[in-house]
Write an enzyme that holds these catalytic residues in place. Structure first.
Site, PDB file in Angstrom:
ATOM      1  N   TYR A 166       0.832  -1.216   0.000  1.00  0.00           N
ATOM      2  CA  TYR A 166       0.000   0.000   0.000  1.00  0.00           C
ATOM      3  C   TYR A 166       0.861   1.257   0.000  1.00  0.00           C
ATOM      4  O   TYR A 166       0.640   2.189  -0.786  1.00  0.00           O
ATOM      5  CB  TYR A 166      -0.886  -0.059   1.240  1.00  0.00           C
ATOM      6  N   LYS A 170       1.031   4.053  -2.871  1.00  0.00           N
ATOM      7  CA  LYS A 170       0.595   5.422  -2.561  1.00  0.00           C
ATOM      8  C   LYS A 170       1.718   6.436  -2.814  1.00  0.00           C
ATOM      9  O   LYS A 170       1.456   7.571  -3.209  1.00  0.00           O
ATOM     10  CB  LYS A 170       0.118   5.500  -1.106  1.00  0.00           C
TER      11      LYS A 170
HETATM   12  P1  NAI Z   1     -13.383   2.698   1.482  1.00  0.00           P
HETATM   13  O1  NAI Z   1     -13.041   1.238   1.515  1.00  0.00           O
HETATM   14  O2  NAI Z   1     -14.651   3.136   2.104  1.00  0.00           O
HETATM   15  O3  NAI Z   1     -13.364   3.258  -0.018  1.00  0.00           O
HETATM   16  C1  NAI Z   1     -12.687   2.694  -1.078  1.00  0.00           C
HETATM   17  C2  NAI Z   1     -13.671   2.470  -2.202  1.00  0.00           C
HETATM   18  O4  NAI Z   1     -12.974   2.039  -3.378  1.00  0.00           O
HETATM   19  C3  NAI Z   1     -14.692   1.354  -1.858  1.00  0.00           C
HETATM   20  O5  NAI Z   1     -16.019   1.849  -2.004  1.00  0.00           O
HETATM   21  C4  NAI Z   1     -14.371   0.242  -2.849  1.00  0.00           C
HETATM   22  O6  NAI Z   1     -15.513  -0.508  -3.253  1.00  0.00           O
HETATM   23  C5  NAI Z   1     -13.758   1.029  -4.001  1.00  0.00           C
HETATM   24  N1  NAI Z   1     -12.932   0.195  -4.859  1.00  0.00           N
HETATM   25  C6  NAI Z   1     -12.048  -0.764  -4.474  1.00  0.00           C
HETATM   26  N2  NAI Z   1     -11.495  -1.346  -5.540  1.00  0.00           N
HETATM   27  C7  NAI Z   1     -12.015  -0.725  -6.633  1.00  0.00           C
HETATM   28  C8  NAI Z   1     -11.816  -0.895  -8.036  1.00  0.00           C
HETATM   29  N3  NAI Z   1     -10.975  -1.816  -8.511  1.00  0.00           N
HETATM   30  N4  NAI Z   1     -12.502  -0.085  -8.900  1.00  0.00           N
HETATM   31  C9  NAI Z   1     -13.373   0.844  -8.422  1.00  0.00           C
HETATM   32  N5  NAI Z   1     -13.618   1.016  -7.094  1.00  0.00           N
HETATM   33  C10 NAI Z   1     -12.927   0.254  -6.211  1.00  0.00           C
HETATM   34  O7  NAI Z   1     -12.148   3.457   2.162  1.00  0.00           O
HETATM   35  P2  NAI Z   1     -11.800   5.018   2.288  1.00  0.00           P
HETATM   36  O8  NAI Z   1     -11.156   5.189   3.600  1.00  0.00           O
HETATM   37  O9  NAI Z   1     -12.959   5.858   1.926  1.00  0.00           O
HETATM   38  O10 NAI Z   1     -10.640   5.177   1.182  1.00  0.00           O
HETATM   39  C11 NAI Z   1     -10.694   6.055   0.077  1.00  0.00           C
HETATM   40  C12 NAI Z   1      -9.278   6.351  -0.395  1.00  0.00           C
HETATM   41  O11 NAI Z   1      -8.588   7.107   0.609  1.00  0.00           O
HETATM   42  C13 NAI Z   1      -8.439   5.108  -0.648  1.00  0.00           C
HETATM   43  O12 NAI Z   1      -7.610   5.327  -1.777  1.00  0.00           O
HETATM   44  C14 NAI Z   1      -7.596   5.007   0.612  1.00  0.00           C
HETATM   45  O13 NAI Z   1      -6.420   4.293   0.391  1.00  0.00           O
HETATM   46  C15 NAI Z   1      -7.358   6.475   0.896  1.00  0.00           C
HETATM   47  N6  NAI Z   1      -6.952   6.764   2.267  1.00  0.00           N
HETATM   48  C16 NAI Z   1      -7.841   6.700   3.293  1.00  0.00           C
HETATM   49  C17 NAI Z   1      -7.441   7.031   4.565  1.00  0.00           C
HETATM   50  C18 NAI Z   1      -8.392   7.076   5.707  1.00  0.00           C
HETATM   51  O14 NAI Z   1      -7.988   7.568   6.779  1.00  0.00           O
HETATM   52  N7  NAI Z   1      -9.622   6.585   5.552  1.00  0.00           N
HETATM   53  C19 NAI Z   1      -6.036   7.361   4.875  1.00  0.00           C
HETATM   54  C20 NAI Z   1      -5.186   7.469   3.716  1.00  0.00           C
HETATM   55  C21 NAI Z   1      -5.650   7.157   2.467  1.00  0.00           C
END
Ligand code: NAI
Length: 302
Positions: A166, A170
């Protein structure tokens, strides 16, 4: 009309069926954008679901009086990226904003690396961002206008135990954005990165409800997506109400006498000066760093 209005603009948000992406999509729609809500659905580790949550977010946007369309394309393939951008162009005629937010987690320590997991994480985050951005970038070049918002993480900028796949994906996203800020600049394309900190299903075991919510990040994303955005080539951290710039600085360093090759002993002796961050620059390109070496470097004969 607010100068940050996105009226008439078309935005794609990947992974917008829940978590941060859903809130970005809602806020972009509130600001006036027509939104392509993309999500394959599935669990945090990327195991596919029978149904995508994208349509439900489209309905939320429509209930606000906005316009949106769902896409269930995966960002993990070249064809998925092309199909997603095609959906935006066929339905709304252009692509002004792309928020590369889709993500999965498969954490394990590097000693226990599983190559399938490593590949899957890179396919969604780093390659995934590139799969969608390439066709969107071509469309933006044709329009002479675009706003790219990439999503990275403090696991990439600063490192985090157990997140080799990851964190490396990133960090790679920042490299991609930096290059596109340079390559897209003359065509009106701005490219920036957001490192969010927010409570979602990905982080619910880390943060208590209330203090670090996706809403704390969305304003920055809408700003970077707007015509008024005055920055490119930047990385921001946003979470719990704190908004910061993250940057790669180059320390003044130590210059060996006459630029001669330093021995290992020379390096050891000058390590403190090499690492000292009291005086530093923030180069905006590889060429900027080379310019700082112009007294020491001579270009090759053409
Ligand atoms: P989340 O799991 O709620 O959102 C990720 C979304 O991406 C999910 O709805 C999932 O179905 C979708 N997804 C996964 N694989 C996919 C694909 N192949 N094609 C299309 N959609 C796909 O998690 P969150 O926390 O909302 O994460 C959003 C972004 O923020 C991610 O890139 C995560 O790595 C990043 N992030 C989040 C942090 C946090 O504190 N929540 C911290 C640092 C980064």
């Amino acid at each position: 009309m607010s100068e940050l209005s996105l009226d008439g603009r078309v935005a794609i948000v990947t992974g917008a069926g829940g978590g941060l992406g859903r809130v970005y999509a809602l806020e972009l729609a509130r600001a006036g954008a027509q939104v392509v809500v993309n999500d394959v659905g599935g669990s945090v580790d990327g195991a596919a679901a029978a149904e995508s949550p994208a349509q439900a977010v489209v309905e939320e946007i429509e209930a606000l009086g906005g316009k949106a369309i769902a896409s269930t394309d995966t960002v993990a393939t070249v064809e998925g990226g092309r199909s997603l951008v095609r959906t935006a162009v066929e339905r709304f005629g252009r692509v002004d904003v792309l928020v590369n937010n889709a993500g999965i987690l498969r954490d394990r320590s590097f000693a226990k690396l599983d190559w399938d997991d490593f590949g899957a994480v890179h396919d969604v985050h780093l390659r995934g961002a590139a799969h969608v951005t390439q066709p969107a970038f071509l469309q933006m070049k044709e329009q002479g206008y675009g706003r790219l918002v990439f999503v990275s993480s403090n696991a990439g900028t600063f490192g985090n135990f157990g997140q080799a796949a990851y964190g490396s994906a990133k960090a790679g996203i920042i490299g991609l954005s930096n290059v596109l800020a340079i390559e897209g600049g003359r065509d009106g394309i701005l490219s920036n990165v957001v490192c969010p900190i927010a409570r979602t299903r990905m982080t619910e075991s880390i943060f208590a409800p209330g203090t670090a919510e996706p809403e704390h990040v969305a304003g920055l994303v809408v700003y970077l997506a707007s015509e008024a955005c005055a920055v490119t080539h930047q990385v921001f951290s946003a979470g719990a109400g704190r908004y910061s710039r993250v940057f790669t600085g180059l320390s003044e360093g130590w210059v060996s006498p006459d630029g001669a090759p330093a021995s290992a002993e020379d390096v050891a002796r000058h390590l403190e000066q090499i690492c000292d961050t009291q005086r530093y620059t923030v180069p905006q390109s590889a060429a900027d760093e080379l310019a700082e070496l112009s007294d020491l470097l001579e270009p090759a004969e053409a």
